[in-house]
Design an enzyme around this catalytic site. Sequence first.
Site, PDB file in Angstrom:
ATOM      1  N   MET A 185       0.913  -1.258  -0.038  1.00  0.00           N
ATOM      2  CA  MET A 185      -0.075  -0.042   0.004  1.00  0.00           C
ATOM      3  C   MET A 185       0.873   1.143   0.066  1.00  0.00           C
ATOM      4  O   MET A 185       1.809   1.175   0.550  1.00  0.00           O
ATOM      5  CB  MET A 185      -0.887   0.069   1.307  1.00  0.00           C
ATOM      6  CG  MET A 185      -0.183   0.011   2.417  1.00  0.00           C
ATOM      7  SD  MET A 185      -1.283  -0.023   3.856  1.00  0.00           S
ATOM      8  CE  MET A 185      -0.263  -0.687   5.048  1.00  0.00           C
ATOM      9  N   PRO A 186       0.473   2.381  -0.746  1.00  0.00           N
ATOM     10  CA  PRO A 186       1.190   3.643  -0.484  1.00  0.00           C
ATOM     11  C   PRO A 186       0.905   4.343   0.773  1.00  0.00           C
ATOM     12  O   PRO A 186      -0.405   4.291   0.964  1.00  0.00           O
ATOM     13  CB  PRO A 186       0.627   4.565  -1.766  1.00  0.00           C
ATOM     14  CG  PRO A 186      -0.605   3.806  -2.097  1.00  0.00           C
ATOM     15  CD  PRO A 186      -0.593   2.531  -1.761  1.00  0.00           C
ATOM     16  N   ILE A 187       1.684   4.617   1.324  1.00  0.00           N
ATOM     17  CA  ILE A 187       1.684   5.212   2.788  1.00  0.00           C
ATOM     18  C   ILE A 187       2.308   6.743   2.376  1.00  0.00           C
ATOM     19  O   ILE A 187       3.523   6.794   2.096  1.00  0.00           O
ATOM     20  CB  ILE A 187       2.411   4.614   3.734  1.00  0.00           C
ATOM     21  CG1 ILE A 187       1.887   3.400   4.221  1.00  0.00           C
ATOM     22  CG2 ILE A 187       2.233   5.490   5.042  1.00  0.00           C
ATOM     23  CD1 ILE A 187       2.753   2.236   5.035  1.00  0.00           C
TER      24      ILE A 187
END
Length: 108
Positions: A48-50
Site C-alpha cells: 500500500m502507498p503510505i
Amino acid sequence: MATSLSTIKNLKVGNASNYCIFISSQKYATLQPLRRQPDGSLTKEKPMPIIHVEMFAGRTLEQKRAFVSEVTRVASETLACPPESVDVLFTEFARENWAKAGKLVADK
C-alpha cells in the site's frame, strides 16, 4: 548471488480471507500479504502507498479532509491502486519545534 529460501509457508492471519506468505532465509524474514482471488488462488498483494505529511500545526479538520480526499484520489489514479489502500499520515509541528537556516521558525 541469490539467497536460497529456507522456509515458505502459507499462514492464515485473521479471518479466512486474509493470508500471508512467510519467507525466510539466512539474511532476512518477511511476512507478505496475499489476496484470495475469486477462483480460490492466492496472489501477492501490492504494498500500500503510505503518504507522510509533515506540516505546522493549525490546519482545520475540513482542510485535512479536503487534502486527504485529493491526495487519495491522485495517488489511486497515478499508482493504479484502490483508494482503500492509500494511507495518509500527518505529523504536525509547533513553530517553536521547527528550524530553518539556523533559526527557529517561531522567531521569524
